[in-house]
Design an enzyme around this catalytic site. Structure first.
Site, PDB file in Angstrom:
ATOM      1  N   THR A 263       0.812  -1.215   0.000  1.00 38.72           N
ATOM      2  CA  THR A 263       0.000   0.000   0.000  1.00 38.72           C
ATOM      3  C   THR A 263       0.845   1.264   0.000  1.00 38.72           C
ATOM      4  O   THR A 263       0.486   2.266  -0.613  1.00 38.72           O
ATOM      5  CB  THR A 263      -0.938  -0.008   1.235  1.00 38.72           C
TER       6      THR A 263
ATOM      7  N   THR B  54       1.877  -4.172   4.455  1.00 36.78           N
ATOM      8  CA  THR B  54       1.786  -4.428   5.890  1.00 36.78           C
ATOM      9  C   THR B  54       1.439  -5.888   6.224  1.00 36.78           C
ATOM     10  O   THR B  54       1.862  -6.410   7.254  1.00 36.78           O
ATOM     11  CB  THR B  54       0.690  -3.548   6.533  1.00 36.78           C
ATOM     12  N   ASP B  55       0.651  -6.538   5.343  1.00 37.31           N
ATOM     13  CA  ASP B  55       0.042  -7.817   5.729  1.00 37.31           C
ATOM     14  C   ASP B  55       1.048  -8.861   6.203  1.00 37.31           C
ATOM     15  O   ASP B  55       0.788  -9.589   7.159  1.00 37.31           O
ATOM     16  CB  ASP B  55      -0.760  -8.407   4.566  1.00 37.31           C
TER      17      ASP B  55
ATOM     18  N   LYS C 228       1.459  -7.931  13.057  1.00 40.69           N
ATOM     19  CA  LYS C 228       0.323  -7.090  12.667  1.00 40.69           C
ATOM     20  C   LYS C 228      -0.887  -7.569  13.459  1.00 40.69           C
ATOM     21  O   LYS C 228      -1.278  -8.728  13.345  1.00 40.69           O
ATOM     22  CB  LYS C 228       0.068  -7.186  11.156  1.00 40.69           C
TER      23      LYS C 228
HETATM   24  N1  ASP Z   1      -2.389  -6.131   1.198  1.00 38.45           N
HETATM   25  C1  ASP Z   1      -1.443  -5.053   1.263  1.00 38.45           C
HETATM   26  C2  ASP Z   1      -0.063  -5.637   1.378  1.00 38.45           C
HETATM   27  O1  ASP Z   1       0.249  -6.235   2.356  1.00 38.45           O
HETATM   28  C3  ASP Z   1      -1.779  -4.198   2.421  1.00 38.45           C
HETATM   29  C4  ASP Z   1      -0.789  -3.116   2.781  1.00 38.45           C
HETATM   30  O2  ASP Z   1       0.223  -2.900   2.208  1.00 38.45           O
HETATM   31  O3  ASP Z   1      -1.065  -2.458   3.788  1.00 38.45           O
HETATM   32  O4  ASP Z   1       0.712  -5.476   0.471  1.00 38.45           O
END
Ligand code: ASP
Length: 428
Positions: A88, A163-164, A241
């Site tokens: 993201t 983040t995931d 997370k």
């Molecule tokens: N689904 C995305 C990822 O992990 C979410 C994010 O980046 O926050 O790449």
């Protein structure tokens, strides 16, 4: 005449009317055979393609180009490399089409956040551009090689990703790399082009930590609260997370955060259990056994799951078991029988806990003794299941001998085992 594409301004002539607007991507939930148009009043409408007589291109869509700023070095500042890998933080919404594109790179971050240039002299590199749910162990290996190559010439490194699965990457890199400088992984819960984005503060605090934190090793650096107060620097093997969408989703499990990093450059150390810069001889060893799996037990679990991994040639299995390390033992004896079969065939079975907080225990109940003493399951102390998975894959990249696997799994390699869990770390 070129065929109009998504984003282009068009005129659509149907049996009944003429409509002007922007051609939009068709959402997956809409039936086939519809064209979506964003009208001038902002509403989107779906038009039955059977009724369309023609689509005329009025104006082709030209995406705005971001000006690239030249990076100039300031005397006396530390040097930090920012390596982008996607997620993201690299994504933006194209407000014309409504689509999300992962196309910002480390260079764009520097251009969009000029304050970064006051914290450190920056080098920027795009290594890959994937959402983190799609990252593979070979991507972690690629990151480790890139870090080793870059780190010689800089004071610290910031990795940006999704983040995931940030906690998986952080754990894997913590085992792959022995470091004499900090490597800080950061991300964003909200895309960088939104007013509420956490990206800029996360980047500023991460570059601050990479430039000036006196510790070495792999850390995450993300919002500590849901406001823009400070970021938490958390050990790579202890971070997880813990929320789908909050900006302060990343929390330390079973230890206090290492430090608070403030956007004004202050770093307050909260937990002194870390190696100082320059203490360790840097080394990279990114062997990883890909036939390593992570599974979760639950009441009613089908014992054949264990058999599946055995048949598929898996060498290691981390089980996220209940609480102290239980798997269904009595109502469904087949699970234990199948685990025994797998272990006898040389599969390493590691037990971690679904509760995340606390430590598994190999002996307190008869059922636990059955798993540990009779079967030879390895109890992963206070490691999260994800850290135990990254570690087991790395250990199995070196040896598959049961005694050696057990010894390495129970040896503290990168702060993943905390002999004394501070009570204040629960739900920190
Ligand atoms: N689904 C995305 C990822 O992990 C979410 C994010 O980046 O926050 O790449």
């Amino acid at each position: 005449m070129p065929q109009p594409k998504e984003g282009d301004s068009v005129k659509i002539v149907t049996d009944e009317e003429e409509l002007e607007g922007i051609l939009m991507p068709r959402p997956g939930i809409l039936e086939q055979g519809f064209t979506v148009l964003k009208l001038k009043n902002g509403y989107n409408i779906g038009i039955d393609e059977k009724k369309i007589k023609k689509i005329e291109l009025s104006q082709p869509y030209k995406p705005k180009k971001q000006e690239k700023r030249k990076l100039t070095a300031k005397k006396g500042l530390p040097t930090v490399a920012i390596i982008s890998t996607g997620g993201t933080i690299s994504s933006r919404i194209d407000y014309r089409t409504g689509g999300v594109y992962a196309d910002y790179t480390a260079e764009d971050f520097v251009a969009m956040c000029p304050e970064l240039a006051d914290v450190a002299n920056l080098k920027a590199k795009k290594l890959m551009n994937v959402m983190s749910e799609d990252l593979m162990p070979e991507d972690w290996q690629k990151m480790a090689r890139e870090i080793s190559a870059e780190l010689k010439d800089v004071d610290g490194i910031v990795i940006t990703q999704g983040t995931d699965t940030l906690h998986f990457t952080a754990a894997a890199l913590s085992f792959f790399l022995r470091l004499d400088k900090p490597v800080v992984i950061t991300a964003a819960q909200r895309s960088i082009d939104r007013g509420s984005s956490d990206a800029f503060m996360n980047l500023i605090c991460s570059v601050t930590a990479a430039a000036r934190f006196d510790g070495a090793g792999v850390y995450s650096c993300m919002h500590g609260t849901s406001s823009d107060d400070y970021c938490l620097l958390i050990r790579g093997t202890k971070v997880r997370k813990m929320h789908t969408s909050r900006r302060d989703a990343f929390r330390p499990i079973n230890e206090l955060p290492i430090a608070k990093v403030f956007p004004d450059g202050r770093i307050d150390v909260l937990n002194k259990r870390y190696d100082k810069r320059g203490q360790v001889e840097p080394k990279s060893d990114e062997s990883f056994e890909e036939k390593t799996a992570l599974i979760q037990t639950y009441p009613g679990m089908d014992p054949k799951v264990v058999d599946f991994y055995l048949k598929e040639g898996y060498k290691g299995l981390v089980i996220a078991a209940t609480a102290l390390g239980h798997v269904p033992t009595n109502c469904n004896k087949e699970i234990v029988t199948n685990l025994k079969k797998a272990i006898d065939k040389g599969v390493a079975v590691v037990i971690a806990t679904q509760t995340l907080y606390g430590r598994v225990h190999p002996l307190v109940y008869t059922n636990l003794r059955k798993l540990s003493v009779e079967l030879g399951c390895i109890f992963a102390e206070d490691m999260t299941p994800e850290t135990a998975y990254a570690k087991l894959g790395w250990v199995l990249g070196h040896t598959t001998k049961h005694d050696e696997v057990k010894k390495m799994m129970l040896q503290n390699i990168s702060g993943e085992i905390n002999p004394r869990i501070n009570a204040d770390s629960f739900l920190y």
